[in-house]
Scaffold this motif. Sequence first.
Motif, mmCIF file in Angstrom:
data_model
loop_
_atom_site.group_PDB
_atom_site.id
_atom_site.type_symbol
_atom_site.label_atom_id
_atom_site.label_comp_id
_atom_site.label_asym_id
_atom_site.label_seq_id
_atom_site.Cartn_x
_atom_site.Cartn_y
_atom_site.Cartn_z
ATOM 1 N N ARG A 180 40.850 43.596 42.409
ATOM 2 C CA ARG A 180 41.470 44.922 42.287
ATOM 3 C C ARG A 180 42.103 45.347 43.611
ATOM 4 N N LEU A 181 41.463 45.018 44.708
ATOM 5 C CA LEU A 181 42.025 45.338 46.022
ATOM 6 C C LEU A 181 43.337 44.596 46.242
ATOM 7 N N TRP A 222 50.260 35.287 39.582
ATOM 8 C CA TRP A 222 49.519 34.523 38.592
ATOM 9 C C TRP A 222 48.030 34.504 38.931
ATOM 10 N N LEU A 223 47.712 34.283 40.218
ATOM 11 C CA LEU A 223 46.298 34.252 40.619
ATOM 12 C C LEU A 223 45.615 35.588 40.367
ATOM 13 N N VAL A 224 46.281 36.673 40.705
ATOM 14 C CA VAL A 224 45.646 37.987 40.569
ATOM 15 C C VAL A 224 45.467 38.363 39.101
ATOM 16 N N THR A 225 46.390 37.954 38.244
ATOM 17 C CA THR A 225 46.256 38.340 36.836
ATOM 18 C C THR A 225 45.398 37.380 36.017
ATOM 19 N N ARG A 226 45.329 36.122 36.388
ATOM 20 C CA ARG A 226 44.648 35.125 35.557
ATOM 21 C C ARG A 226 43.267 34.718 36.051
ATOM 22 N N VAL A 227 42.968 34.913 37.309
ATOM 23 C CA VAL A 227 41.711 34.419 37.872
ATOM 24 C C VAL A 227 40.849 35.613 38.279
ATOM 25 N N GLU A 228 39.583 35.556 37.913
ATOM 26 C CA GLU A 228 38.620 36.575 38.331
ATOM 27 C C GLU A 228 37.992 36.154 39.650
#
Length: 136
Positions: free
Chosen positions: A88-89, A77-83
């Motif tokens: 990307r890494l 969720w964090l990787v997909t929803r938060v910039e």
Amino acid sequence: MSTIRQQLASPLQLIALASAGIILLPLGYVTAQALSADPVVWSRLWATRIPELLFNTISLAASVAVITLVLGVSTAWLVTRVEFPGRRLWEGAMVLPLAMPTYVLAYVYSYLLDSAVLSNISGNWWPVPGENLFSP
């Protein structure tokens, strides 16, 4: 009018079935040996060890499933929803455990976690670089 065509097994299917049969031979042997044990042995095992081992196995599997679910869903969720910087890494790094065999990750973890603290905890069995671990 429909015709039913009988399809023969392809050579690849036969090879796969033969391989599966060979792989399952040890499991069949162990099962046959266990089932041929004396009933007194089974009653003693059920009275002493098996309930404890079943509880340990089920509780370990359940706790690992819950922890994996919480960590996996939250990090996904964090990787997909938060910039954030390095997102990307992290997207690529989170897929790496799926692509690497478990024993390779075990060697990487043991190398990365090798420190003075761990060598003091683990005692003499911790491998020393340069030693042949397989010699008597």
